[in-house]
Design a protein around this motif. Structure first.
Motif, PDB file in Angstrom:
ATOM      1  N   GLY A  14      27.596   9.747  58.891  1.00 52.92           N
ATOM      2  CA  GLY A  14      26.823   8.507  58.786  1.00 52.92           C
ATOM      3  C   GLY A  14      25.981   8.431  57.532  1.00 52.92           C
ATOM      4  N   THR A  15      26.552   8.863  56.403  1.00 53.29           N
ATOM      5  CA  THR A  15      25.749   8.951  55.170  1.00 53.29           C
ATOM      6  C   THR A  15      25.266   7.584  54.674  1.00 53.29           C
ATOM      7  N   ARG A  16      26.007   6.520  55.008  1.00 55.85           N
ATOM      8  CA  ARG A  16      25.592   5.197  54.524  1.00 55.85           C
ATOM      9  C   ARG A  16      24.333   4.707  55.226  1.00 55.85           C
ATOM     10  N   PRO A  25      21.969  10.644  65.474  1.00 56.38           N
ATOM     11  CA  PRO A  25      23.364  10.309  65.143  1.00 56.38           C
ATOM     12  C   PRO A  25      23.550   8.800  64.992  1.00 56.38           C
ATOM     13  N   LYS A  26      24.410   8.405  64.063  1.00 57.62           N
ATOM     14  CA  LYS A  26      24.670   6.965  63.860  1.00 57.62           C
ATOM     15  C   LYS A  26      25.032   6.289  65.178  1.00 57.62           C
ATOM     16  N   GLU A  27      25.822   6.972  65.992  1.00 64.28           N
ATOM     17  CA  GLU A  27      26.310   6.392  67.250  1.00 64.28           C
ATOM     18  C   GLU A  27      25.186   6.203  68.261  1.00 64.28           C
ATOM     19  N   MET A  28      24.021   6.847  68.004  1.00 65.16           N
ATOM     20  CA  MET A  28      22.877   6.704  68.916  1.00 65.16           C
ATOM     21  C   MET A  28      21.858   5.689  68.394  1.00 65.16           C
ATOM     22  N   ARG A 103      33.909  19.178  70.258  1.00 62.91           N
ATOM     23  CA  ARG A 103      33.308  19.190  68.920  1.00 62.91           C
ATOM     24  C   ARG A 103      34.356  19.294  67.825  1.00 62.91           C
ATOM     25  N   GLN A 104      34.203  18.429  66.821  1.00 62.28           N
ATOM     26  CA  GLN A 104      35.011  18.558  65.596  1.00 62.28           C
ATOM     27  C   GLN A 104      34.267  19.569  64.724  1.00 62.28           C
ATOM     28  N   ASP A 105      34.913  20.674  64.376  1.00 63.69           N
ATOM     29  CA  ASP A 105      34.160  21.740  63.699  1.00 63.69           C
ATOM     30  C   ASP A 105      34.100  21.580  62.180  1.00 63.69           C
TER      31      ASP A 105
HETATM   32  P1  UTP Z   1      33.091   6.515  59.058  1.00 65.70           P
HETATM   33  O1  UTP Z   1      34.281   6.274  58.216  1.00 65.70           O
HETATM   34  O2  UTP Z   1      32.121   5.381  59.201  1.00 65.70           O
HETATM   35  O3  UTP Z   1      32.362   7.823  58.516  1.00 65.70           O
HETATM   36  O4  UTP Z   1      33.598   6.963  60.493  1.00 65.70           O
HETATM   37  P2  UTP Z   1      30.935   8.391  58.864  1.00 65.70           P
HETATM   38  O5  UTP Z   1      30.877   9.807  58.414  1.00 65.70           O
HETATM   39  O6  UTP Z   1      30.592   8.159  60.311  1.00 65.70           O
HETATM   40  O7  UTP Z   1      29.919   7.490  58.028  1.00 65.70           O
HETATM   41  P3  UTP Z   1      29.635   7.390  56.422  1.00 65.70           P
HETATM   42  O8  UTP Z   1      30.879   6.772  55.827  1.00 65.70           O
HETATM   43  O9  UTP Z   1      29.323   8.779  55.915  1.00 65.70           O
HETATM   44  O10 UTP Z   1      28.456   6.474  56.347  1.00 65.70           O
HETATM   45  C1  UTP Z   1      34.188   6.073  61.438  1.00 65.70           C
HETATM   46  C2  UTP Z   1      34.099   6.748  62.809  1.00 65.70           C
HETATM   47  O11 UTP Z   1      34.801   7.983  62.799  1.00 65.70           O
HETATM   48  C3  UTP Z   1      33.953   9.056  63.157  1.00 65.70           C
HETATM   49  C4  UTP Z   1      32.531   8.561  62.904  1.00 65.70           C
HETATM   50  O12 UTP Z   1      31.601   9.225  63.753  1.00 65.70           O
HETATM   51  C5  UTP Z   1      32.651   7.079  63.187  1.00 65.70           C
HETATM   52  O13 UTP Z   1      32.459   6.780  64.538  1.00 65.70           O
HETATM   53  N1  UTP Z   1      34.277  10.254  62.325  1.00 65.70           N
HETATM   54  C6  UTP Z   1      34.379  10.149  60.975  1.00 65.70           C
HETATM   55  C7  UTP Z   1      34.495  11.460  62.955  1.00 65.70           C
HETATM   56  O14 UTP Z   1      34.408  11.562  64.207  1.00 65.70           O
HETATM   57  N2  UTP Z   1      34.788  12.554  62.174  1.00 65.70           N
HETATM   58  C8  UTP Z   1      34.895  12.483  60.831  1.00 65.70           C
HETATM   59  O15 UTP Z   1      35.179  13.523  60.173  1.00 65.70           O
HETATM   60  C9  UTP Z   1      34.686  11.244  60.208  1.00 65.70           C
END
Ligand code: UTP
Length: 294
Positions: A14-16, A25-28, A103-105
């Motif tokens: 979720g770097t953006r 977490p972005k999802e939260m 978990r994705q490691d």
């Molecule tokens: P995004 O492409 O938005 O990437 O992922 P990100 O890392 O969440 O966000 P930015 O680009 O750094 O801002 C789309 C979905 O895929 C999941 C993310 O959690 C999101 O729900 N994802 C992405 C993963 O589960 N694993 C990853 O390696 C990448």
């Protein structure tokens, strides 16, 4: 075959959205009254999904906590006369055992996150729901895809027609329009491209974060298959199946918010508040106040 399973990838950085996503977490992140991930869990369950796999990562255990029962909190709320809130706290929880976590490691992209689910998926088809794509239309997009899959047996991918200049941020589908028995119009795909340039894009049908796939995808989600941006791209793995598999693009024309970027998340909050009976009048007044002052 009936679709019973769903995968929610939620392991991204979720770097953006930093610094908001440094610890949360972005999802939260909440949209109006509940976190983003709750919207997709509800969308999946409303569509008839029975079992959900959430792909998480280190420092994201708050996602698990959110869907865990907090008996202490519920008892406290009842004791202080807030039984209605206590009820709401248990009402949103899926039945015990309906959600599994994995978990994705390594953060190797969406394609890799889905690949992590290969053993869990077994021989069944499954939906993928991206939690940062918030869909608020009247129709349940996941259900639309499941209907298409169950009628045609072909993979189903949700898409929206977006302005030409936006295609550079999406996977794009092109093909022939056909009408299903149900009356639903779909595109039988003959081309799929991840993040094309405006000139290269074969159409403006953009992929929007909901899919019905089946275990055939795992053959193509090999770790070595790095695509655009060095990540393992789901779109590349799906398009590798085009030669052997029918793939349908299903047009979803309901409201959609890209909550993976700041402005999309802010807009989703306003839209969700305007849909809430409790919040809409206050939100209208707030919008008027700021519109008049700007
Ligand atoms: P995004 O492409 O938005 O990437 O992922 P990100 O890392 O969440 O966000 P930015 O680009 O750094 O801002 C789309 C979905 O895929 C999941 C993310 O959690 C999101 O729900 N994802 C992405 C993963 O589960 N694993 C990853 O390696 C990448």
């Amino acid at each position: 075959m009936r679709v019973r399973k769903a995968i929610i990838p939620a392991a991204g950085l979720g770097t953006r959205m930093l610094p908001a996503t440094k610890v949360v977490p972005k999802e939260m992140l909440p949209v109006a009254t509940k976190p983003l991930i709750q919207y997709v869990v509800e969308e999946a369950l409303d569509a008839g999904i029975e079992h959900i796999l959430i792909i998480t990562a280190r420092e994201k255990s708050s996602i698990q906590d959110h869907f865990d029962r907090d008996a202490n909190m519920e008892n406290f709320l009842k004791k202080v006369g807030k039984a209605d809130i206590a009820k709401m706290m248990s009402d949103y929880l899926p039945e015990t055992g309906a959600i599994t976590y994995l978990r994705q490691d390594e953060r190797l992209g969406l394609g890799h996150a889905i690949w992590c689910a290969r053993h869990w998926a077994g021989n069944e088809p499954f939906v993928i729901l991206s939690p940062d794509e918030l869909l608020m239309g009247e129709q349940n997009c996941t259900r639309m895809l499941m209907d298409s899959y169950e009628e045609t047996g072909g993979l189903a991918i949700a898409m929206q027609d977006l302005p030409r200049e936006d295609v550079v941020r999406y996977g794009v589908i092109a093909g022939t329009e056909i009408t299903l028995k149900s009356g639903q119009k779909v595109i039988r795909a003959d081309q799929m491209v991840e993040k094309p340039t405006v000139e290269e894009a074969p159409s403006n049908h953009c992929i929007i974060g909901r899919y019905v796939l089946d275990p055939g995808i795992f053959v193509h989600l090999n770790k070595k298959l790095a695509g655009a941006g060095g990540e393992i791209q789901l779109t590349d793995a799906i398009s590798a199946q085009l030669a052997t598999r029918d793939i349908y693009g299903v047009l979803y024309d309901g409201e959609r918010f890209d909550c993976g970027k700041r402005i999309g998340w802010l807009e989703a909050n306003i839209a969700a508040a305007l849909r809430s009976e409790d919040l809409k009048q206050d939100m209208r007044n707030i919008i008027k106040k700021y519109a008049n002052n700007s």
